[in-house]
Design an enzyme around this catalytic site. Structure first.
Site, PDB file in Angstrom:
ATOM      1  N   CYS A   9       0.844  -1.185   0.000  1.00  0.00           N
ATOM      2  CA  CYS A   9       0.000   0.000   0.000  1.00  0.00           C
ATOM      3  C   CYS A   9       0.884   1.241   0.000  1.00  0.00           C
ATOM      4  O   CYS A   9       1.795   1.357   0.816  1.00  0.00           O
ATOM      5  CB  CYS A   9      -0.869  -0.040   1.253  1.00  0.00           C
ATOM      6  SG  CYS A   9      -2.275   1.031   1.202  1.00  0.00           S
ATOM      7  N   CYS A  10       0.607   2.149  -0.942  1.00  0.00           N
ATOM      8  CA  CYS A  10       1.380   3.396  -0.997  1.00  0.00           C
ATOM      9  C   CYS A  10       0.440   4.550  -1.334  1.00  0.00           C
ATOM     10  O   CYS A  10      -0.768   4.369  -1.416  1.00  0.00           O
ATOM     11  CB  CYS A  10       2.531   3.304  -1.990  1.00  0.00           C
ATOM     12  SG  CYS A  10       2.027   3.279  -3.711  1.00  0.00           S
ATOM     13  N   ALA A  11       1.003   5.714  -1.558  1.00  0.00           N
ATOM     14  CA  ALA A  11       0.190   6.908  -1.772  1.00  0.00           C
ATOM     15  C   ALA A  11      -0.741   6.763  -2.970  1.00  0.00           C
ATOM     16  O   ALA A  11      -1.934   7.004  -2.866  1.00  0.00           O
ATOM     17  CB  ALA A  11       1.089   8.129  -1.925  1.00  0.00           C
ATOM     18  N   THR A  16       4.626   1.422  -6.300  1.00  0.00           N
ATOM     19  CA  THR A  16       4.577   0.133  -5.608  1.00  0.00           C
ATOM     20  C   THR A  16       4.258  -0.992  -6.584  1.00  0.00           C
ATOM     21  O   THR A  16       4.693  -2.117  -6.385  1.00  0.00           O
ATOM     22  CB  THR A  16       3.560   0.193  -4.454  1.00  0.00           C
ATOM     23  OG1 THR A  16       3.904   1.300  -3.619  1.00  0.00           O
ATOM     24  CG2 THR A  16       3.599  -1.060  -3.624  1.00  0.00           C
TER      25      THR A  16
END
Length: 105
Positions: A9-11, A16
């Site tokens: 999970c990233c922005a 990712t």
């Protein structure tokens, strides 16, 4: 070990996704049966509700959200770790995969 699902999970989910591909290649090399996918933080709740997730890895850019995510995951006993900034920056799929596997064991 039965097949495990790893959520990154990233922005925004974009960078990712590149790391996911490198992790999948490492999993093939290591002969590890895992399902790995990426999502943006905005899709976290929906993914968690719709999939069986065995561990969550946060991109370093959203590490400040770790406590909120841990609270949501504790009810389902799902471990969470923040990916190291160095491994994330280098897109070191093998090291990040090993970090996930350590978390699962």
């Amino acid at each position: 070990m039965s097949k495990k699902t790893i959520m990154l999970c990233c922005a925004a989910g974009m960078s990712t996704s590149l790391l996911v591909n490198k992790m999948k290649k490492a999993a093939e090399t290591l002969k590890v049966d895992v399902d790995i996918f990426a999502t943006a933080v905005s899709g976290f709740d929906q993914e968690l509700a719709s999939r069986q997730v065995d561990c969550v890895m946060l991109g370093p850019q959203v590490s400040y959200m770790a406590d909120d995510f841990k609270a949501k995951l504790s009810e389902r006993n799902i471990p969470l770790v923040v990916i190291s900034m160095q491994d994330y920056g280098l897109m070191n799929g093998e090291r990040v995969l090993k970090q996930a596997l350590d978390l699962l064991n």
